[in-house]
Motif scaffolding. Structure first.
Motif, PDB file in Angstrom:
ATOM      1  N   VAL A 273       1.035  -1.150  -0.049  1.00  0.00           N
ATOM      2  CA  VAL A 273       0.090   0.080  -0.107  1.00  0.00           C
ATOM      3  C   VAL A 273       0.702   1.396  -0.042  1.00  0.00           C
ATOM      4  O   VAL A 273       0.848   2.195  -0.827  1.00  0.00           O
TER       5      VAL A 273
ATOM      6  N   TYR B 135       2.153   1.842  -3.188  1.00  0.00           N
ATOM      7  CA  TYR B 135       1.419   2.158  -4.416  1.00  0.00           C
ATOM      8  C   TYR B 135       1.158   3.699  -4.275  1.00  0.00           C
ATOM      9  O   TYR B 135       1.065   4.425  -5.222  1.00  0.00           O
TER      10      TYR B 135
ATOM     11  N   LYS C 284       1.655   6.566  -7.066  1.00  0.00           N
ATOM     12  CA  LYS C 284       0.364   7.357  -7.216  1.00  0.00           C
ATOM     13  C   LYS C 284       0.811   8.737  -6.959  1.00  0.00           C
ATOM     14  O   LYS C 284       0.208   9.663  -7.592  1.00  0.00           O
TER      15      LYS C 284
ATOM     16  N   THR D 175      -3.185   3.694 -12.098  1.00  0.00           N
ATOM     17  CA  THR D 175      -4.342   2.708 -11.504  1.00  0.00           C
ATOM     18  C   THR D 175      -3.667   1.544 -10.693  1.00  0.00           C
ATOM     19  O   THR D 175      -2.531   1.189 -10.576  1.00  0.00           O
ATOM     20  N   ILE D 176      -4.579   0.862  -9.785  1.00  0.00           N
ATOM     21  CA  ILE D 176      -4.175  -0.323  -8.981  1.00  0.00           C
ATOM     22  C   ILE D 176      -3.765  -1.370 -10.153  1.00  0.00           C
ATOM     23  O   ILE D 176      -2.827  -2.001  -9.936  1.00  0.00           O
TER      24      ILE D 176
ATOM     25  N   PHE E  92      -0.387  -0.479 -11.659  1.00  0.00           N
ATOM     26  CA  PHE E  92       0.788  -0.689 -10.657  1.00  0.00           C
ATOM     27  C   PHE E  92       0.905  -2.271 -10.389  1.00  0.00           C
ATOM     28  O   PHE E  92       2.170  -2.589 -10.490  1.00  0.00           O
TER      29      PHE E  92
END
Length: 127
Positions: free
Chosen positions: A30, A33, A37, A44-45, A48
């Motif tokens: 997290v 990410y 970001k 985007t997830i 990623f």
């Protein structure tokens, strides 16, 4: 109480002997990410995950952080298999004869002409 202790012991066992311990690295995922970001807001997830888990990993500035992500490297290679008893295979040995067998002539190899062959094929007799 027993159920909680059993769950705790099972969780400790799974975390220590399998790759389930990789779940503990989810906060790193997290955090990484959020960092990506912040650098590029269009990430985007899915992009990623594609960048870190599908595409070839380039050696760049954050390569070390990329390798610390969960399920990126294999920490343990441990398998628990029950011991098996292998059957003992028989030892086969073939011995070559010292000399070739001698072919001998059979004496009286012919059927005597006085033996009536039709006498064998008769029905059984009651005595």
């Amino acid at each position: 109480m027993k159920k909680a202790v059993a769950i705790l012991l099972m969780a400790l066992y799974l975390m220590g002997t399998t790759e389930a311990g990789q779940v503990l690295k989810l906060p790193l995922l997290v955090e990484h990410y959020v960092k990506h970001k912040g650098e590029s807001p269009g990430t985007t997830i899915f992009s990623f995950f594609k960048m870190h888990y599908v595409d070839p990993q380039p050696y760049d500035a954050d390569y070390q952080q990329d390798m610390e992500l969960p399920f990126k490297t294999c920490l343990y290679f441990f398998t628990l298999t029950p011991p098996s008893i292998l059957p003992v295979l028989p030892q086969l040995s073939f011995k070559v004869p010292a000399e070739a067998p001698v072919m001998r002539e059979i004496i009286n190899g012919e059927i005597p002409p006085y033996l009536p062959l039709h006498s064998i094929f008769q029905p059984p007799r009651c005595v």
